[in-house]
Write a protein that holds these residues in place. Structure first.
Motif, PDB file in Angstrom:
ATOM      1  N   CYS A  13       0.809  -1.225   0.000  1.00 29.75           N
ATOM      2  CA  CYS A  13       0.000   0.000   0.000  1.00 29.75           C
ATOM      3  C   CYS A  13       0.839   1.270   0.000  1.00 29.75           C
ATOM      4  O   CYS A  13       0.436   2.294   0.543  1.00 29.75           O
ATOM      5  N   GLY A  14       2.034   1.209  -0.573  1.00 31.56           N
ATOM      6  CA  GLY A  14       2.891   2.378  -0.684  1.00 31.56           C
ATOM      7  C   GLY A  14       4.040   2.426   0.301  1.00 31.56           C
ATOM      8  O   GLY A  14       4.958   3.218   0.142  1.00 31.56           O
ATOM      9  N   ALA A  15       4.013   1.605   1.327  1.00 32.01           N
ATOM     10  CA  ALA A  15       5.071   1.624   2.343  1.00 32.01           C
ATOM     11  C   ALA A  15       6.267   0.797   1.874  1.00 32.01           C
ATOM     12  O   ALA A  15       6.095  -0.267   1.278  1.00 32.01           O
ATOM     13  N   VAL A  16       7.452   1.302   2.148  1.00 30.97           N
ATOM     14  CA  VAL A  16       8.672   0.581   1.776  1.00 30.97           C
ATOM     15  C   VAL A  16       9.818   1.050   2.668  1.00 30.97           C
ATOM     16  O   VAL A  16       9.882   2.211   3.062  1.00 30.97           O
ATOM     17  N   SER A  17      10.693   0.125   2.982  1.00 32.62           N
ATOM     18  CA  SER A  17      11.904   0.476   3.740  1.00 32.62           C
ATOM     19  C   SER A  17      13.071   0.597   2.770  1.00 32.62           C
ATOM     20  O   SER A  17      13.042   0.032   1.663  1.00 32.62           O
ATOM     21  N   GLY A  25      16.790  -4.150  -5.956  1.00 31.58           N
ATOM     22  CA  GLY A  25      17.500  -3.679  -7.135  1.00 31.58           C
ATOM     23  C   GLY A  25      17.899  -2.230  -7.198  1.00 31.58           C
ATOM     24  O   GLY A  25      18.563  -1.831  -8.165  1.00 31.58           O
ATOM     25  N   LEU A  26      17.513  -1.411  -6.242  1.00 38.01           N
ATOM     26  CA  LEU A  26      17.973  -0.021  -6.276  1.00 38.01           C
ATOM     27  C   LEU A  26      19.381   0.077  -5.708  1.00 38.01           C
ATOM     28  O   LEU A  26      19.705  -0.615  -4.735  1.00 38.01           O
ATOM     29  N   CYS A  27      20.182   0.953  -6.277  1.00 42.18           N
ATOM     30  CA  CYS A  27      21.480   1.265  -5.675  1.00 42.18           C
ATOM     31  C   CYS A  27      21.256   2.459  -4.742  1.00 42.18           C
ATOM     32  O   CYS A  27      20.207   3.103  -4.777  1.00 42.18           O
ATOM     33  N   ARG A  28      22.231   2.748  -3.896  1.00 44.95           N
ATOM     34  CA  ARG A  28      22.088   3.840  -2.916  1.00 44.95           C
ATOM     35  C   ARG A  28      21.784   5.172  -3.589  1.00 44.95           C
ATOM     36  O   ARG A  28      20.944   5.937  -3.107  1.00 44.95           O
ATOM     37  N   SER A  29      22.446   5.471  -4.709  1.00 45.81           N
ATOM     38  CA  SER A  29      22.223   6.763  -5.364  1.00 45.81           C
ATOM     39  C   SER A  29      20.802   6.853  -5.931  1.00 45.81           C
ATOM     40  O   SER A  29      20.162   7.904  -5.843  1.00 45.81           O
ATOM     41  N   ALA A  30      20.289   5.763  -6.495  1.00 49.35           N
ATOM     42  CA  ALA A  30      18.914   5.759  -6.996  1.00 49.35           C
ATOM     43  C   ALA A  30      17.921   5.888  -5.846  1.00 49.35           C
ATOM     44  O   ALA A  30      16.908   6.591  -5.970  1.00 49.35           O
ATOM     45  N   LEU A  31      18.214   5.249  -4.728  1.00 51.51           N
ATOM     46  CA  LEU A  31      17.349   5.363  -3.552  1.00 51.51           C
ATOM     47  C   LEU A  31      17.306   6.806  -3.069  1.00 51.51           C
ATOM     48  O   LEU A  31      16.233   7.338  -2.771  1.00 51.51           O
ATOM     49  N   SER A  35      13.816   8.670  -3.217  1.00 47.53           N
ATOM     50  CA  SER A  35      13.230   8.934  -1.897  1.00 47.53           C
ATOM     51  C   SER A  35      13.047  10.422  -1.625  1.00 47.53           C
ATOM     52  O   SER A  35      12.261  10.786  -0.745  1.00 47.53           O
ATOM     53  N   ALA A  36      13.714  11.276  -2.390  1.00 48.40           N
ATOM     54  CA  ALA A  36      13.504  12.715  -2.242  1.00 48.40           C
ATOM     55  C   ALA A  36      12.068  13.097  -2.603  1.00 48.40           C
ATOM     56  O   ALA A  36      11.569  14.130  -2.165  1.00 48.40           O
ATOM     57  N   LEU A  41       8.850   8.790   6.759  1.00 50.80           N
ATOM     58  CA  LEU A  41       8.206   8.622   8.066  1.00 50.80           C
ATOM     59  C   LEU A  41       9.216   8.510   9.188  1.00 50.80           C
ATOM     60  O   LEU A  41       8.956   8.941  10.302  1.00 50.80           O
ATOM     61  N   ALA A  42      10.330   7.877   8.903  1.00 53.44           N
ATOM     62  CA  ALA A  42      11.391   7.661   9.881  1.00 53.44           C
ATOM     63  C   ALA A  42      12.655   7.379   9.073  1.00 53.44           C
ATOM     64  O   ALA A  42      12.608   7.314   7.844  1.00 53.44           O
ATOM     65  N   ASP A  43      13.768   7.204   9.757  1.00 50.77           N
ATOM     66  CA  ASP A  43      14.989   6.856   9.046  1.00 50.77           C
ATOM     67  C   ASP A  43      14.757   5.605   8.210  1.00 50.77           C
ATOM     68  O   ASP A  43      14.333   4.574   8.737  1.00 50.77           O
ATOM     69  N   GLU A  44      14.965   5.744   6.927  1.00 56.38           N
ATOM     70  CA  GLU A  44      14.892   4.635   5.975  1.00 56.38           C
ATOM     71  C   GLU A  44      13.530   3.963   5.903  1.00 56.38           C
ATOM     72  O   GLU A  44      13.408   2.780   5.610  1.00 56.38           O
TER      73      GLU A  44
END
Length: 82
Positions: A13-17, A25-31, A35-36, A41-44
């Protein structure tokens, strides 16, 4: 966004860590870039798209970990009892 991640986000329902996003499959830069645009909601921990009760419930379960569950009024609401 990788299709497997988009599917997971839809199921939750839209929530993701961040951990889930990286594992799907996302790399840190894509995340960081994606995520911007997400609701933090909280860290990560994020909600992608519309912020709804179901998204918050999923986020709470993700934050709570593998043994988390909804209880009380939240469980009753989820099952349409109230």
């Amino acid at each position: 966004m990788p299709p497997a991640l988009a599917n997971l986000i839809r199921i939750q329902c839209g929530a993701v860590s961040a951990e889930q996003a990286l594992a799907h499959g996302l790399c840190r830069s894509a995340l960081r870039r994606l995520s911007a645009q997400w609701h933090k909601l909280a860290d990560e921990l994020y909600i992608v798209g519309e912020v709804t009760w179901h998204a918050f419930a999923w986020a709470a379960l993700l934050r709570g970990g593998a043994s988390a569950s909804l209880g009380g009024g939240a469980a009753c609401y989820l099952h349409g009892l109230i």
